[in-house]
Design a protein around this motif. Structure first.
Motif, PDB file in Angstrom:
ATOM      1  N   VAL A  22      -4.337   8.624   6.295  1.00  0.00           N
ATOM      2  CA  VAL A  22      -3.475   7.798   5.448  1.00  0.00           C
ATOM      3  C   VAL A  22      -3.281   8.445   4.081  1.00  0.00           C
ATOM      4  O   VAL A  22      -2.163   8.478   3.558  1.00  0.00           O
ATOM      5  CB  VAL A  22      -4.054   6.377   5.303  1.00  0.00           C
ATOM      6  CG1 VAL A  22      -3.345   5.618   4.202  1.00  0.00           C
ATOM      7  CG2 VAL A  22      -3.917   5.613   6.605  1.00  0.00           C
ATOM      8  N   LYS A  23      -4.347   8.971   3.485  1.00  0.00           N
ATOM      9  CA  LYS A  23      -4.210   9.615   2.168  1.00  0.00           C
ATOM     10  C   LYS A  23      -3.250  10.802   2.251  1.00  0.00           C
ATOM     11  O   LYS A  23      -2.425  11.011   1.354  1.00  0.00           O
ATOM     12  CB  LYS A  23      -5.561  10.085   1.646  1.00  0.00           C
ATOM     13  CG  LYS A  23      -5.463  10.751   0.266  1.00  0.00           C
ATOM     14  CD  LYS A  23      -6.805  11.236  -0.231  1.00  0.00           C
ATOM     15  CE  LYS A  23      -6.675  11.876  -1.613  1.00  0.00           C
ATOM     16  NZ  LYS A  23      -5.812  13.081  -1.594  1.00  0.00           N
ATOM     17  N   PHE A  54      -7.352   1.911  -7.742  1.00  0.00           N
ATOM     18  CA  PHE A  54      -7.074   1.338  -6.429  1.00  0.00           C
ATOM     19  C   PHE A  54      -8.431   1.068  -5.773  1.00  0.00           C
ATOM     20  O   PHE A  54      -9.186   1.996  -5.505  1.00  0.00           O
ATOM     21  CB  PHE A  54      -6.254   2.308  -5.582  1.00  0.00           C
ATOM     22  CG  PHE A  54      -4.935   2.691  -6.194  1.00  0.00           C
ATOM     23  CD1 PHE A  54      -3.810   1.902  -6.010  1.00  0.00           C
ATOM     24  CD2 PHE A  54      -4.828   3.840  -6.959  1.00  0.00           C
ATOM     25  CE1 PHE A  54      -2.587   2.263  -6.571  1.00  0.00           C
ATOM     26  CE2 PHE A  54      -3.612   4.216  -7.523  1.00  0.00           C
ATOM     27  CZ  PHE A  54      -2.495   3.418  -7.337  1.00  0.00           C
ATOM     28  N   CYS A  55      -8.732  -0.191  -5.521  1.00  0.00           N
ATOM     29  CA  CYS A  55     -10.088  -0.567  -5.103  1.00  0.00           C
ATOM     30  C   CYS A  55     -10.245  -0.593  -3.584  1.00  0.00           C
ATOM     31  O   CYS A  55      -9.738  -1.477  -2.907  1.00  0.00           O
ATOM     32  CB  CYS A  55     -10.457  -1.933  -5.677  1.00  0.00           C
ATOM     33  SG  CYS A  55     -12.188  -2.358  -5.359  1.00  0.00           S
ATOM     34  N   VAL A 117      -1.273   7.186  -6.178  1.00  0.00           N
ATOM     35  CA  VAL A 117      -0.641   6.369  -5.137  1.00  0.00           C
ATOM     36  C   VAL A 117      -1.701   6.001  -4.113  1.00  0.00           C
ATOM     37  O   VAL A 117      -2.607   6.787  -3.819  1.00  0.00           O
ATOM     38  CB  VAL A 117       0.532   7.123  -4.467  1.00  0.00           C
ATOM     39  CG1 VAL A 117       0.045   8.425  -3.839  1.00  0.00           C
ATOM     40  CG2 VAL A 117       1.245   6.261  -3.444  1.00  0.00           C
ATOM     41  N   ALA A 118      -1.627   4.776  -3.599  1.00  0.00           N
ATOM     42  CA  ALA A 118      -2.604   4.321  -2.601  1.00  0.00           C
ATOM     43  C   ALA A 118      -1.981   3.184  -1.790  1.00  0.00           C
ATOM     44  O   ALA A 118      -0.756   3.022  -1.760  1.00  0.00           O
ATOM     45  CB  ALA A 118      -3.890   3.879  -3.283  1.00  0.00           C
ATOM     46  N   LEU A 119      -2.833   2.396  -1.141  1.00  0.00           N
ATOM     47  CA  LEU A 119      -2.402   1.230  -0.376  1.00  0.00           C
ATOM     48  C   LEU A 119      -2.734  -0.047  -1.133  1.00  0.00           C
ATOM     49  O   LEU A 119      -3.558  -0.058  -2.037  1.00  0.00           O
ATOM     50  CB  LEU A 119      -3.108   1.193   0.987  1.00  0.00           C
ATOM     51  CG  LEU A 119      -2.913   2.365   1.930  1.00  0.00           C
ATOM     52  CD1 LEU A 119      -3.717   2.134   3.205  1.00  0.00           C
ATOM     53  CD2 LEU A 119      -1.439   2.547   2.270  1.00  0.00           C
ATOM     54  N   THR A 187       3.399   2.331   0.409  1.00  0.00           N
ATOM     55  CA  THR A 187       2.807   2.919  -0.794  1.00  0.00           C
ATOM     56  C   THR A 187       2.743   1.912  -1.940  1.00  0.00           C
ATOM     57  O   THR A 187       3.580   1.023  -2.061  1.00  0.00           O
ATOM     58  CB  THR A 187       3.642   4.122  -1.255  1.00  0.00           C
ATOM     59  OG1 THR A 187       5.003   3.710  -1.438  1.00  0.00           O
ATOM     60  CG2 THR A 187       3.602   5.226  -0.228  1.00  0.00           C
ATOM     61  N   VAL A 188       1.719   2.085  -2.784  1.00  0.00           N
ATOM     62  CA  VAL A 188       1.553   1.291  -3.999  1.00  0.00           C
ATOM     63  C   VAL A 188       1.389   2.244  -5.168  1.00  0.00           C
ATOM     64  O   VAL A 188       0.598   3.182  -5.111  1.00  0.00           O
ATOM     65  CB  VAL A 188       0.321   0.376  -3.902  1.00  0.00           C
ATOM     66  CG1 VAL A 188       0.070  -0.327  -5.243  1.00  0.00           C
ATOM     67  CG2 VAL A 188       0.513  -0.667  -2.810  1.00  0.00           C
TER      68      VAL A 188
END
Length: 213
Positions: A22-23, A54-55, A117-119, A187-188
């Motif tokens: 995913v990364k 991003f936790c 960027v993360a989820l 994406t977030v």
């Protein structure tokens, strides 16, 4: 029979030295859609984005039966209890361990990200209106397709299953998605506080148009 973890300590499981699938997908998206792109005034799109936390909450629930690395039947993570098991279903935006605060810089977290960027997290989905086993057709996180959050749910070593929270196509928050499942990726990013809304009302028909102050 139970399977053993590949680590001998909890600390060893959280070194984050290998990028997940995913990364890699998120990094590729950022390179394609953000890096080298400008707005209609010629301002780099990267100026709109700031590093954030991003936790990926890997803390254990109070009724967790395992220790996170040894030969035990299962691991229950905190989100599994607070968003699924507990009657109150109380979400939180607190991140309890610096190793779980994913960021590009050490000042914001663990500095393990290549790009900011993360989820989305399961708690953010819950606060927006997502609930376990309850359809929600009316909030902005429903996309008519299943997609991952970055929040772990539990690990069952008896069947070698890692389970994660996801958002279903109907808008419900689901805690039992096996990591072998085929889900989408959304994406977030964190927007700069210097951004203004120049046009739009945020609807699908009239989305926000952003500009730097």
């Amino acid at each position: 029979q139970y399977i053993a973890y590949s680590s001998t300590s909890l600390e060893a499981t959280r070194k984050d030295t290998i990028s997940s699938t995913v990364k890699t997908a998120l990094d590729n998206w950022y390179q394609t859609n953000i890096i080298g792109k400008n707005d209609n005034k010629g301002i780099p799109v990267t100026n709109y984005i700031v590093d954030g936390t991003f936790c990926n909450d890997r803390s254990f629930s109070s009724n967790n039966p395992g220790n996170g690395f040894s030969l035990v039947p299962s691991i229950h993570y905190s989100a599994y209890k607070r968003l699924y098991n507990d009657e109150s279903k109380t979400a939180t935006l607190k991140c309890f361990d610096n190793n779980d605060k994913f960021s590009t810089t050490a000042s914001r977290g663990n500095a393990k990200l290549t790009y900011p960027v993360a989820l989305i997290t399961a708690d953010e989905v819950a606060l927006a209106g997502g609930k376990y086993n309850m359809k929600n057709q009316d909030y902005y996180l429903r996309t008519n397709s299943n997609y991952w959050t970055m929040t772990p749910s539990l690990f069952a070593s008896s069947v070698a299953s890692s389970l994660d929270f996801s958002v279903y196509s109907t808008g419900q928050l689901y805690q039992g998605s096996n990591l072998t499942s085929f889900h989408g990726v959304r994406t977030v990013i964190n927007l700069s506080p210097n951004i203004l809304i120049s046009q739009g009302d945020g609807s699908i028909e009239n989305p926000y148009i952003l500009t730097l102050a």
